[in-house]
Design a protein around this motif. Structure first.
Motif, PDB file in Angstrom:
ATOM      1  N   LEU A  20       0.834  -1.203   0.000  1.00 30.50           N
ATOM      2  CA  LEU A  20       0.000   0.000   0.000  1.00 30.50           C
ATOM      3  C   LEU A  20       0.868   1.252   0.000  1.00 30.50           C
ATOM      4  O   LEU A  20       0.651   2.183  -0.777  1.00 30.50           O
ATOM      5  CB  LEU A  20      -0.923  -0.003   1.222  1.00 30.50           C
ATOM      6  CG  LEU A  20      -1.724   1.280   1.474  1.00 30.50           C
ATOM      7  CD1 LEU A  20      -2.824   1.450   0.433  1.00 30.50           C
ATOM      8  CD2 LEU A  20      -2.331   1.265   2.878  1.00 30.50           C
ATOM      9  N   SER A  21       1.884   1.278   0.866  1.00 30.58           N
ATOM     10  CA  SER A  21       2.642   2.506   1.113  1.00 30.58           C
ATOM     11  C   SER A  21       3.738   2.770   0.096  1.00 30.58           C
ATOM     12  O   SER A  21       4.179   3.909  -0.048  1.00 30.58           O
ATOM     13  CB  SER A  21       3.256   2.456   2.519  1.00 30.58           C
ATOM     14  OG  SER A  21       2.266   2.337   3.502  1.00 30.58           O
ATOM     15  N   VAL A  22       4.219   1.732  -0.611  1.00 32.17           N
ATOM     16  CA  VAL A  22       5.324   1.935  -1.539  1.00 32.17           C
ATOM     17  C   VAL A  22       4.918   2.876  -2.674  1.00 32.17           C
ATOM     18  O   VAL A  22       5.766   3.577  -3.260  1.00 32.17           O
ATOM     19  CB  VAL A  22       5.816   0.578  -2.089  1.00 32.17           C
ATOM     20  CG1 VAL A  22       4.836  -0.003  -3.116  1.00 32.17           C
ATOM     21  CG2 VAL A  22       7.208   0.713  -2.691  1.00 32.17           C
ATOM     22  N   TYR A  23       3.650   2.908  -2.987  1.00 30.87           N
ATOM     23  CA  TYR A  23       3.114   3.847  -3.979  1.00 30.87           C
ATOM     24  C   TYR A  23       3.441   5.280  -3.567  1.00 30.87           C
ATOM     25  O   TYR A  23       3.822   6.116  -4.381  1.00 30.87           O
ATOM     26  CB  TYR A  23       1.609   3.634  -4.065  1.00 30.87           C
ATOM     27  CG  TYR A  23       0.876   4.399  -5.140  1.00 30.87           C
ATOM     28  CD1 TYR A  23       0.648   3.840  -6.394  1.00 30.87           C
ATOM     29  CD2 TYR A  23       0.349   5.659  -4.894  1.00 30.87           C
ATOM     30  CE1 TYR A  23      -0.064   4.522  -7.362  1.00 30.87           C
ATOM     31  CE2 TYR A  23      -0.367   6.351  -5.850  1.00 30.87           C
ATOM     32  CZ  TYR A  23      -0.572   5.780  -7.088  1.00 30.87           C
ATOM     33  OH  TYR A  23      -1.286   6.466  -8.044  1.00 30.87           O
ATOM     34  N   LEU A  24       3.285   5.545  -2.263  1.00 26.42           N
ATOM     35  CA  LEU A  24       3.554   6.874  -1.742  1.00 26.42           C
ATOM     36  C   LEU A  24       5.045   7.158  -1.678  1.00 26.42           C
ATOM     37  O   LEU A  24       5.464   8.314  -1.774  1.00 26.42           O
ATOM     38  CB  LEU A  24       2.924   7.020  -0.354  1.00 26.42           C
ATOM     39  CG  LEU A  24       1.397   6.900  -0.360  1.00 26.42           C
ATOM     40  CD1 LEU A  24       0.873   6.685   1.045  1.00 26.42           C
ATOM     41  CD2 LEU A  24       0.768   8.133  -0.980  1.00 26.42           C
ATOM     42  N   TYR A  71      -0.074  15.260   6.207  1.00 32.04           N
ATOM     43  CA  TYR A  71      -0.269  14.237   5.178  1.00 32.04           C
ATOM     44  C   TYR A  71       0.011  12.847   5.742  1.00 32.04           C
ATOM     45  O   TYR A  71      -0.718  11.890   5.474  1.00 32.04           O
ATOM     46  CB  TYR A  71       0.659  14.537   4.001  1.00 32.04           C
ATOM     47  CG  TYR A  71       0.193  14.018   2.664  1.00 32.04           C
ATOM     48  CD1 TYR A  71      -1.004  14.438   2.110  1.00 32.04           C
ATOM     49  CD2 TYR A  71       0.979  13.134   1.936  1.00 32.04           C
ATOM     50  CE1 TYR A  71      -1.415  13.978   0.865  1.00 32.04           C
ATOM     51  CE2 TYR A  71       0.575  12.669   0.686  1.00 32.04           C
ATOM     52  CZ  TYR A  71      -0.622  13.101   0.162  1.00 32.04           C
ATOM     53  OH  TYR A  71      -1.026  12.648  -1.065  1.00 32.04           O
ATOM     54  N   GLY A  72       1.079  12.748   6.519  1.00 30.26           N
ATOM     55  CA  GLY A  72       1.420  11.466   7.112  1.00 30.26           C
ATOM     56  C   GLY A  72       0.348  10.962   8.053  1.00 30.26           C
ATOM     57  O   GLY A  72      -0.022   9.781   8.038  1.00 30.26           O
ATOM     58  N   ALA A  97       3.783  10.049   4.511  1.00 32.38           N
ATOM     59  CA  ALA A  97       2.622   9.231   4.152  1.00 32.38           C
ATOM     60  C   ALA A  97       3.027   7.769   3.982  1.00 32.38           C
ATOM     61  O   ALA A  97       2.233   6.861   4.244  1.00 32.38           O
ATOM     62  CB  ALA A  97       1.997   9.746   2.851  1.00 32.38           C
ATOM     63  N   PHE A  98       4.266   7.532   3.558  1.00 28.01           N
ATOM     64  CA  PHE A  98       4.777   6.168   3.435  1.00 28.01           C
ATOM     65  C   PHE A  98       5.098   5.569   4.809  1.00 28.01           C
ATOM     66  O   PHE A  98       4.784   4.412   5.090  1.00 28.01           O
ATOM     67  CB  PHE A  98       6.041   6.172   2.571  1.00 28.01           C
ATOM     68  CG  PHE A  98       6.810   4.884   2.611  1.00 28.01           C
ATOM     69  CD1 PHE A  98       6.365   3.774   1.926  1.00 28.01           C
ATOM     70  CD2 PHE A  98       7.985   4.785   3.344  1.00 28.01           C
ATOM     71  CE1 PHE A  98       7.068   2.576   1.962  1.00 28.01           C
ATOM     72  CE2 PHE A  98       8.701   3.597   3.389  1.00 28.01           C
ATOM     73  CZ  PHE A  98       8.238   2.489   2.690  1.00 28.01           C
ATOM     74  N   LEU A 106       3.149   2.667   8.794  1.00 29.58           N
ATOM     75  CA  LEU A 106       3.920   1.513   9.238  1.00 29.58           C
ATOM     76  C   LEU A 106       3.971   1.419  10.765  1.00 29.58           C
ATOM     77  O   LEU A 106       4.051   0.320  11.313  1.00 29.58           O
ATOM     78  CB  LEU A 106       5.343   1.573   8.666  1.00 29.58           C
ATOM     79  CG  LEU A 106       5.457   1.539   7.137  1.00 29.58           C
ATOM     80  CD1 LEU A 106       6.916   1.613   6.712  1.00 29.58           C
ATOM     81  CD2 LEU A 106       4.803   0.283   6.562  1.00 29.58           C
ATOM     82  N   PHE A 107       3.937   2.583  11.454  1.00 25.31           N
ATOM     83  CA  PHE A 107       3.955   2.528  12.917  1.00 25.31           C
ATOM     84  C   PHE A 107       2.584   2.808  13.532  1.00 25.31           C
ATOM     85  O   PHE A 107       2.438   2.806  14.756  1.00 25.31           O
ATOM     86  CB  PHE A 107       5.003   3.486  13.500  1.00 25.31           C
ATOM     87  CG  PHE A 107       4.684   4.947  13.369  1.00 25.31           C
ATOM     88  CD1 PHE A 107       3.742   5.562  14.182  1.00 25.31           C
ATOM     89  CD2 PHE A 107       5.353   5.732  12.445  1.00 25.31           C
ATOM     90  CE1 PHE A 107       3.456   6.908  14.077  1.00 25.31           C
ATOM     91  CE2 PHE A 107       5.081   7.093  12.326  1.00 25.31           C
ATOM     92  CZ  PHE A 107       4.125   7.674  13.152  1.00 25.31           C
ATOM     93  N   GLY A 108       1.566   3.043  12.683  1.00 22.27           N
ATOM     94  CA  GLY A 108       0.218   3.296  13.198  1.00 22.27           C
ATOM     95  C   GLY A 108      -0.304   2.194  14.102  1.00 22.27           C
ATOM     96  O   GLY A 108      -0.770   2.453  15.223  1.00 22.27           O
TER      97      GLY A 108
END
Length: 496
Positions: A96-100, A300-301, A443-444, A448-450
Motif C-alpha cells: 500500500l505505502s510503496v506507492y507513496l 499528510y502522514g 505518508a509512506f 507503518l507505525f500506526g
C-alpha cells in the motif's frame, strides 16, 4: 532579473504579473526579447478565457482523482491480497505505502522537467507511464511483482503533485487562488477517501484485481481526453515557442525568450544541473519551503495513518464487515470536500479584504491567516475521534472526529499551497516537489507505525499525542510566515 522578480513583495495587482516573464517594471529594454504584451495578450495563460482555464483545471483535477484514489484503494483489500500472495501484515502494508514512496522522489525529477519542456508533454508522458504499471498491478502473481509495479505506478502518479500547483499558478491570478484551488482539489481529495470505499465494494463483489483494472480503464479515458483538452500553460515554454516562430519567420536569430536570455552561453549540463537540483536547493536553503514541508508533511502522514487503520478500527472494535467499514471513509471524504470548498471561498474573501485594507497592494502572506483555524479544527478532530473510539462511543462521534480532522488538514494544506504558489511564481512545480518529498515520505512511513502507536497508547492517548504535535507545529508556523515571510522572500536568492 529572475532574482528581482522573485523578491517582489507588494505591488498593485493590476499593474504587474508576478514572475520573470510578466514583470513589466523590471523588463529590460531589449527589442528582440519576446514577452507577453503588457495587457490582453491572448497567449498569456492568465489572459485566457475563464472557460478555457476551468477546462484545463478540470483535466488535471480528474486525472489527479484517479492517481490519488489508487494510492488508498487497496486499504480494505489488504487481508485478501495478503492471503492470495502469501504476504504478512508488514509486507501487505508495504504494498500500500510503496506507492507513496514513489510520489516522494518522482516530483524531484518531474517538477523540473515540466520547467524545462513544459507542462503538456510531462502530463501526457506520465499518464501513459501510470496506466501501464497500474495494469501490471492487476496481473501481479507474486508480492514482489505487486510491490514493484506499485512503486513504478506511483512514480507516474507523482506528476500530479507538482503539475497541479504549477498549472494553477500559470493560469490563475493571486486573488483567484482560493476558488481555483477549491475546484482543483475537490475531485482529487475525493480520491483519497473514495478509494477505500470503492476498494471495499469491489473486493466484496469480485476480486481485488478489478481495483486496478477498473482504475486503468478510467485512466485510459482521462488520458485520451487530456490530449484534446489540455493546453500548454508554462509561460517560459510558450514564449520559447513564440521566439522560435519569430526566428523562423523573419530569419533573424536575435529573437529570444526571457529564459533563453538567462541560459545564454550556458552548457546543457549546467542547465540540467540547475533545474534538477532546484527542488533540493529550495528545501535546504529556503525557510518558506521548509515550513510548508514540515506542516503539510506531518498532516499528510497522519492522514494516511488514519486511512490505513480506519477500517481495522471498525472491524476489530465495532465488529463490522470490510464493506461496511469502508463506508465510514465517507466522513473523511466529506471533511475534505468541505475543507476545500469553504477554505477556497474564505481564502479569496480574506485576500480581498486584506488587499483593500492595504490600499490595493497584494502579498503572498494574505493567504496565511486561515492556517490557524485549520490547525485548531484538526486538533479538535484528533481528540474527538481518539477518545470516542477509545470508549466505543456511537459511530457518529467517531466519524465526526474524522470529518473535523480531514476538514482542518485540508484547510491548512490548501492555504499553504496557495502561499507557495505565489511565493515561487517561476518555479512553483519545483517548490511543490520539494515539499512533496517530505509529504510522501511521511505518508509512506506513518502507516507503518500506526498499529504499534494505537496498540501501545490506545486510540485516546495515541490521537492526543498526534494532536499535541499538530499544535506544536501548526500554531507557530503561520505566525512566523505572517511576521517574517516577506523578509524571507526578499532575502531569498534566485530560484533559477
Amino acid at each position: 532579473m529572475a532574482q528581482a522578480a522573485n523578491n517582489e513583495v507588494c505591488e498593485p495587482a493590476q499593474e504587474k504579473e508576478i514572475g520573470l516573464v510578466g514583470d513589466v517594471k523590471t523588463r529590460p529594454a531589449d527589442s528582440f526579447l519576446v514577452h507577453f504584451e503588457e495587457s490582453g495578450d491572448p497567449l498569456n495563460p492568465k489572459n485566457w478565457p475563464v472557460k478555457k482555464k476551468w477546462v484545463v483545471t478540470s483535466v488535471l483535477s480528474v486525472t489527479g482523482f484517479n492517481r490519488i484514489m489508487v494510492s488508498t484503494i487497496m486499504a480494505p483489500a489488504l487481508p485478501d491480497i495478503a492471503a492470495e500472495l502469501n504476504m504478512n501484515q508488514t509486507t501487505s502494508v508495504m504494498a500500500l505505502s510503496v506507492y507513496l514512496l514513489a510520489t516522494a522522489f518522482g516530483p524531484l525529477l518531474i517538477g523540473p522537467l515540466s520547467e524545462i519542456y513544459g507542462r503538456k508533454p510531462v502530463l501526457h508522458g506520465t499518464n501513459i507511464w501510470f496506466l501501464v504499471w497500474n495494469i501490471v498491478c492487476g496481473f501481479a502473481n507474486s508480492k514482489s511483482v505487486l510491490i514493484a509495479a506499485r512503486l513504478l505506478a506511483g512514480f507516474g502518479a507523482s506528476a500530479i503533485y507538482t503539475l497541479g500547483g504549477g498549472v494553477l499558478g500559470d493560469i490563475w491570478r493571486a486573488e483567484e487562488r482560493g476558488r481555483s484551488l477549491a475546484l482543483y482539489m475537490l475531485v482529487p481529495l475525493l480520491g483519497a477517501a473514495v478509494g477505500p470505499i470503492l476498494g471495499g465494494i469491489i473486493t466484496s463483489a469480485t476480486t481485488w484485481r478489478w481495483m486496478f483494472w477498473s482504475t486503468s480503464i478510467f485512466q485510459l479515458v482521462a488520458s485520451i481526453l487530456s490530449f484534446f483538452l489540455f493546453h500548454e500553460t508554462y509561460a517560459h515554454t510558450i514564449l520559447k515557442e513564440r521566439a522560435k516562430a519569430l526566428r523562423s519567420s523573419t530569419g533573424d536569430t536575435r529573437y529570444h525568450a526571457p529564459i533563453e536570455n538567462v541560459q545564454k552561453d550556458q552548457k546543457k549540463g549546467w542547465i540540467w544541473q540547475r533545474n534538477l537540483s532546484r527542488p533540493c536547493r529550495l528545501l535546504i536553503f529556503h525557510p518558506i519551503v521548509q515550513i510548508q514541508a514540515l506542516v503539510s508533511g506531518f498532516a499528510y502522514g497522519v492522514t494516511y495513518l488514519v486511512i490505513s487503520s480506519y477500517a481495522n478500527l471498525w472491524i476489530t472494535r465495532y465488529g463490522e464487515s470490510a464493506s461496511t467499514s469502508g463506508l465510514h471513509y465517507l466522513a473523511m471524504c466529506i471533511g475534505e470536500i468541505l475543507g476545500a470548498q469553504i477554505g477556497g471561498l474564505l481564502m479569496d474573501l480574506v485576500f480581498q479584504r486584506l488587499k483593500k485594507r492595504r490600499g490595493g497592494t497584494i502579498t503572498a502572506e494574505f493567504h496565511v491567516p486561515l492556517m490557524l483555524p485549520g490547525c485548531a479544527i484538526t486538533i479538535l478532530g484528533f481528540l474527538l475521534f481518539g477518545w470516542s473510539a477509545q470508549s466505543r462511543e456511537f459511530w457518529v462521534a467517531v466519524d465526526l472526529g474524522a470529518l473535523l480532522l480531514s476538514f482542518g488538514s485540508t484547510l491548512t494544506g490548501q492555504t499553504l499551497q496557495a502561499y507557495v504558489i505565489d511565493s515561487y511564481p517561476d518555479h512553483t512545480s519545483s517548490a511543490l516537489a520539494a515539499s512533496q518529498l517530505v509529504r510522501s515520505l511521511t505518508a509512506f512511513g506513518f502507516p507503518l507505525f500506526g498499529p504499534q502507536l494505537y496498540a501501545a497508547l490506545g486510540y485516546g492517548w495515541g490521537n492526543s499525542l498526534l494532536a499535541l504535535i499538530t499544535a506544536a507545529i501548526g500554531i507557530p508556523s503561520p505566525i512566523v510566515l505572517w511576521m517574517f515571510g516577506a523578509k524571507l522572500r526578499s532575502k531569498a536568492s534566485s530560484t533559477y
